[in-house]
Design a protein around this motif. Structure first.
Motif, PDB file in Angstrom:
ATOM      1  N   ALA A 130       0.848  -1.188   0.000  1.00 42.71           N
ATOM      2  CA  ALA A 130       0.000   0.000   0.000  1.00 42.71           C
ATOM      3  C   ALA A 130       0.877   1.228   0.000  1.00 42.71           C
ATOM      4  O   ALA A 130       2.068   1.168   0.347  1.00 42.71           O
ATOM      5  N   GLU A 131       0.302   2.346  -0.375  1.00 37.65           N
ATOM      6  CA  GLU A 131       1.011   3.620  -0.344  1.00 37.65           C
ATOM      7  C   GLU A 131       0.612   4.377   0.923  1.00 37.65           C
ATOM      8  O   GLU A 131      -0.580   4.516   1.203  1.00 37.65           O
ATOM      9  N   PRO A 132       1.582   4.862   1.692  1.00 39.91           N
ATOM     10  CA  PRO A 132       1.226   5.586   2.916  1.00 39.91           C
ATOM     11  C   PRO A 132       0.519   6.901   2.609  1.00 39.91           C
ATOM     12  O   PRO A 132       0.887   7.621   1.676  1.00 39.91           O
ATOM     13  N   VAL A 133      -0.501   7.194   3.394  1.00 38.86           N
ATOM     14  CA  VAL A 133      -1.218   8.467   3.312  1.00 38.86           C
ATOM     15  C   VAL A 133      -1.131   9.107   4.688  1.00 38.86           C
ATOM     16  O   VAL A 133      -1.563   8.500   5.667  1.00 38.86           O
ATOM     17  N   PRO A 134      -0.539  10.294   4.813  1.00 39.98           N
ATOM     18  CA  PRO A 134      -0.352  10.911   6.125  1.00 39.98           C
ATOM     19  C   PRO A 134      -1.644  10.960   6.933  1.00 39.98           C
ATOM     20  O   PRO A 134      -2.680  11.413   6.441  1.00 39.98           O
ATOM     21  N   GLY A 135      -1.565  10.460   8.159  1.00 40.88           N
ATOM     22  CA  GLY A 135      -2.701  10.518   9.066  1.00 40.88           C
ATOM     23  C   GLY A 135      -3.718   9.419   8.904  1.00 40.88           C
ATOM     24  O   GLY A 135      -4.618   9.281   9.739  1.00 40.88           O
ATOM     25  N   GLU A 136      -3.603   8.634   7.824  1.00 44.62           N
ATOM     26  CA  GLU A 136      -4.581   7.574   7.590  1.00 44.62           C
ATOM     27  C   GLU A 136      -3.990   6.222   7.976  1.00 44.62           C
ATOM     28  O   GLU A 136      -2.843   5.903   7.655  1.00 44.62           O
ATOM     29  N   ASN A 139      -3.304   2.164   8.151  1.00 46.14           N
ATOM     30  CA  ASN A 139      -2.890   1.252   7.087  1.00 46.14           C
ATOM     31  C   ASN A 139      -3.677  -0.058   7.146  1.00 46.14           C
ATOM     32  O   ASN A 139      -4.141  -0.460   8.211  1.00 46.14           O
ATOM     33  N   PRO A 140      -3.822  -0.747   6.004  1.00 44.09           N
ATOM     34  CA  PRO A 140      -4.705  -1.913   5.970  1.00 44.09           C
ATOM     35  C   PRO A 140      -4.123  -3.138   6.638  1.00 44.09           C
ATOM     36  O   PRO A 140      -2.948  -3.467   6.498  1.00 44.09           O
ATOM     37  N   GLY A 141      -4.991  -3.825   7.369  1.00 44.90           N
ATOM     38  CA  GLY A 141      -4.729  -5.181   7.834  1.00 44.90           C
ATOM     39  C   GLY A 141      -5.713  -6.100   7.135  1.00 44.90           C
ATOM     40  O   GLY A 141      -6.039  -5.913   5.973  1.00 44.90           O
ATOM     41  N   GLY A 142      -6.206  -7.099   7.856  1.00 46.71           N
ATOM     42  CA  GLY A 142      -7.210  -7.996   7.301  1.00 46.71           C
ATOM     43  C   GLY A 142      -8.607  -7.458   7.535  1.00 46.71           C
ATOM     44  O   GLY A 142      -9.324  -7.921   8.415  1.00 46.71           O
ATOM     45  N   HIS A 143      -8.981  -6.436   6.760  1.00 48.81           N
ATOM     46  CA  HIS A 143     -10.279  -5.756   6.868  1.00 48.81           C
ATOM     47  C   HIS A 143     -10.412  -4.997   8.190  1.00 48.81           C
ATOM     48  O   HIS A 143     -11.528  -4.691   8.625  1.00 48.81           O
ATOM     49  N   TRP A 144      -9.303  -4.706   8.834  1.00 49.76           N
ATOM     50  CA  TRP A 144      -9.219  -3.764   9.944  1.00 49.76           C
ATOM     51  C   TRP A 144      -8.132  -2.758   9.590  1.00 49.76           C
ATOM     52  O   TRP A 144      -7.353  -2.965   8.646  1.00 49.76           O
ATOM     53  N   TRP A 145      -8.052  -1.669  10.353  1.00 53.22           N
ATOM     54  CA  TRP A 145      -7.092  -0.599  10.090  1.00 53.22           C
ATOM     55  C   TRP A 145      -6.066  -0.526  11.212  1.00 53.22           C
ATOM     56  O   TRP A 145      -6.428  -0.591  12.394  1.00 53.22           O
ATOM     57  N   LEU A 146      -4.794  -0.382  10.826  1.00 54.47           N
ATOM     58  CA  LEU A 146      -3.695  -0.508  11.780  1.00 54.47           C
ATOM     59  C   LEU A 146      -2.899   0.781  11.900  1.00 54.47           C
ATOM     60  O   LEU A 146      -2.769   1.545  10.938  1.00 54.47           O
ATOM     61  N   ASN A 147      -2.330   0.960  13.079  1.00 53.71           N
ATOM     62  CA  ASN A 147      -1.409   2.079  13.309  1.00 53.71           C
ATOM     63  C   ASN A 147       0.033   1.679  13.022  1.00 53.71           C
ATOM     64  O   ASN A 147       0.955   2.425  13.336  1.00 53.71           O
ATOM     65  N   ARG A 148       0.227   0.519  12.444  1.00 58.06           N
ATOM     66  CA  ARG A 148       1.570   0.061  12.074  1.00 58.06           C
ATOM     67  C   ARG A 148       2.073   0.855  10.865  1.00 58.06           C
ATOM     68  O   ARG A 148       1.321   1.090   9.915  1.00 58.06           O
ATOM     69  N   PRO A 149       3.328   1.259  10.870  1.00 59.07           N
ATOM     70  CA  PRO A 149       3.844   2.011   9.713  1.00 59.07           C
ATOM     71  C   PRO A 149       4.149   1.099   8.536  1.00 59.07           C
ATOM     72  O   PRO A 149       4.582  -0.038   8.700  1.00 59.07           O
ATOM     73  N   LEU A 150       3.915   1.611   7.351  1.00 55.27           N
ATOM     74  CA  LEU A 150       4.370   0.938   6.151  1.00 55.27           C
ATOM     75  C   LEU A 150       5.874   1.108   6.009  1.00 55.27           C
ATOM     76  O   LEU A 150       6.455   2.032   6.606  1.00 55.27           O
ATOM     77  N   PRO A 151       6.545   0.241   5.258  1.00 50.41           N
ATOM     78  CA  PRO A 151       8.006   0.378   5.102  1.00 50.41           C
ATOM     79  C   PRO A 151       8.392   1.770   4.628  1.00 50.41           C
ATOM     80  O   PRO A 151       7.805   2.319   3.684  1.00 50.41           O
ATOM     81  N   GLY A 152       9.359   2.357   5.319  1.00 51.03           N
ATOM     82  CA  GLY A 152       9.860   3.672   4.946  1.00 51.03           C
ATOM     83  C   GLY A 152       9.015   4.839   5.410  1.00 51.03           C
ATOM     84  O   GLY A 152       9.288   5.983   5.040  1.00 51.03           O
ATOM     85  N   SER A 153       7.976   4.569   6.210  1.00 52.54           N
ATOM     86  CA  SER A 153       7.116   5.651   6.692  1.00 52.54           C
ATOM     87  C   SER A 153       7.002   5.592   8.211  1.00 52.54           C
ATOM     88  O   SER A 153       7.591   4.712   8.860  1.00 52.54           O
TER      89      SER A 153
END
Length: 362
Positions: free
Chosen positions: A279-285, A287-301
């Motif tokens: 996925a592409e990081p979007v500031p403040g949004e 990130n996707p898990g398995g149909h839940w949303w996570l506060n884990r950072p994407l690589p490089g973000s």
């Protein structure tokens, strides 16, 4: 015997701890605290003029700690008994329901969707896992009222696709190979809802959300709309009271266990909370898990909500609907809202809640 005694003592302590857990049966217990909620309420319930049509508007705020209510506030006409539209929070509840089905051996993540929903035969490469990651690869535009004319989701919910939402999605062309990129799609969720029917015995689908999930959790406010084919609108149209949605959060917080029953497999909860990093990081949004949303950072973000613990995860919906789970703090938070612009900020809200809890007793 000297070894046995400590083991027996540890076992008795574990049993005592299990019995000490608070569960909302039949209702939630309240905990009296010295927490000053004014900074939280000032953000969630700002004063607005009668003519103001945008900005932050909270309908319900419910904060649970260790299985007990520590803060609860509503804005009329919403009350503790109101079944509020959850919008896309429905998607995460659908994923939880699918977790029950997976625990019953009805499917595996690698199964092709077409096995359970034949209209997807033209997309035989798409797996259930891909739909749960919003990575079907189907051509889709998730635009709402700001760009409705080319919006796939508006067409699905309100015009061409409204009688058969999964069928409308299945007829979309393939934009790219399945599983290669996150592309948020309410269509993916509604295909999952249709696939669930194919996993069940004939005639079992209509009652399954209640039999499998809602009734065991003590949820009695649920209303879940269906399209013209009888398929649940898993993307959008589940209504729940704030207290009943909090039961979903507590189930997730406690690794899929409800009292003495493993209702959802712990491995499924782990899957829900595992980052899909294509996925592409979007500031403040989140990130996707398995149909839940996570506060884990994407690589490089960086983490989307830097003032919240990285293990925080959530079910999120249009116009500010939210179910937050903060495992280390044993917190479950429900917010229902009618936000009509971008002023509400998840990080700011969670920052204030955490600060208020941390100041307790000072």
């Amino acid at each position: 015997m000297s070894v046995l005694k400590p083991l027996l003592f540890m076992l008795s302590m574990a049993v005592a701890a299990a019995w000490a857990e608070d569960w909302p049966e039949p209702s939630w217990q309240l905990e009296n605290t010295t927490i000053d909620w004014q900074p939280v309420d000032a953000y969630a319930f700002p004063e607005r003029s009668s003519s103001e049509r945008s900005g932050v508007r909270t309908d319900a705020l419910l904060i649970i700690r260790d299985g007990r209510i520590i803060h609860e506030r509503y804005a009329a006409p919403t009350t503790a008994r109101t079944a509020h539209l959850t919008w896309s929070v429905s998607k995460s509840v659908l994923a939880t329901l699918l977790g029950v089905a997976q625990g019953e051996g009805r499917f595996q993540l690698q199964d092709p969707v077409a096995r359970f929903y034949p209209p997807m035969q033209a997309h035989s490469d798409i797996r259930l896992m891909d739909l749960l990651h919003w990575a079907s690869g189907l051509d889709w535009q998730e635009d709402y009222e700001y760009a409705p004319l080319k919006s796939s989701v508006v067409a699905m919910l309100y015009t061409r696709g409204r009688n058969d939402m999964a069928g409308y999605t299945a007829a979309r062309g393939a934009g790219e190979p399945a599983g290669q990129r996150f592309l948020y799609s309410s269509g993916d969720s509604n295909v999952l809802a249709a696939a669930l029917r194919g996993m069940l015995e004939p005639g079992a689908y209509a009652d399954y959300p209640w039999q499998a999930l809602f009734t065991p959790l003590g949820i009695d406010s649920a209303v879940w709309e269906r399209d013209g084919t009888g398929t649940y609108v898993g993307s959008s149209y589940l209504y729940l009271s704030a207290r009943d949605l909090a039961r979903i959060g507590l189930l997730m917080l406690r690794e899929g266990r409800w009292r003495d029953r493993q209702l959802v497999p712990a491995d499924w909860v782990t899957f829900n909370r595992t980052l899909f990093d294509k996925a592409e990081p979007v500031p403040g949004e989140a990130n996707p898990g398995g149909h839940w949303w996570l506060n884990r950072p994407l690589p490089g973000s960086t983490a989307p909500w830097p003032d919240a613990p990285p293990e925080t995860y959530a079910a999120l919906g249009h116009w500010g609907q939210a179910l937050y789970v903060l495992p280390a703090q044993n917190l479950v938070i429900v917010r229902y809202a009618d936000d009509r612009d971008g002023r509400y900020n998840h990080n700011e809200f969670l920052k204030r809640v955490l600060a208020a809890v941390a100041r307790e007793g000072q």
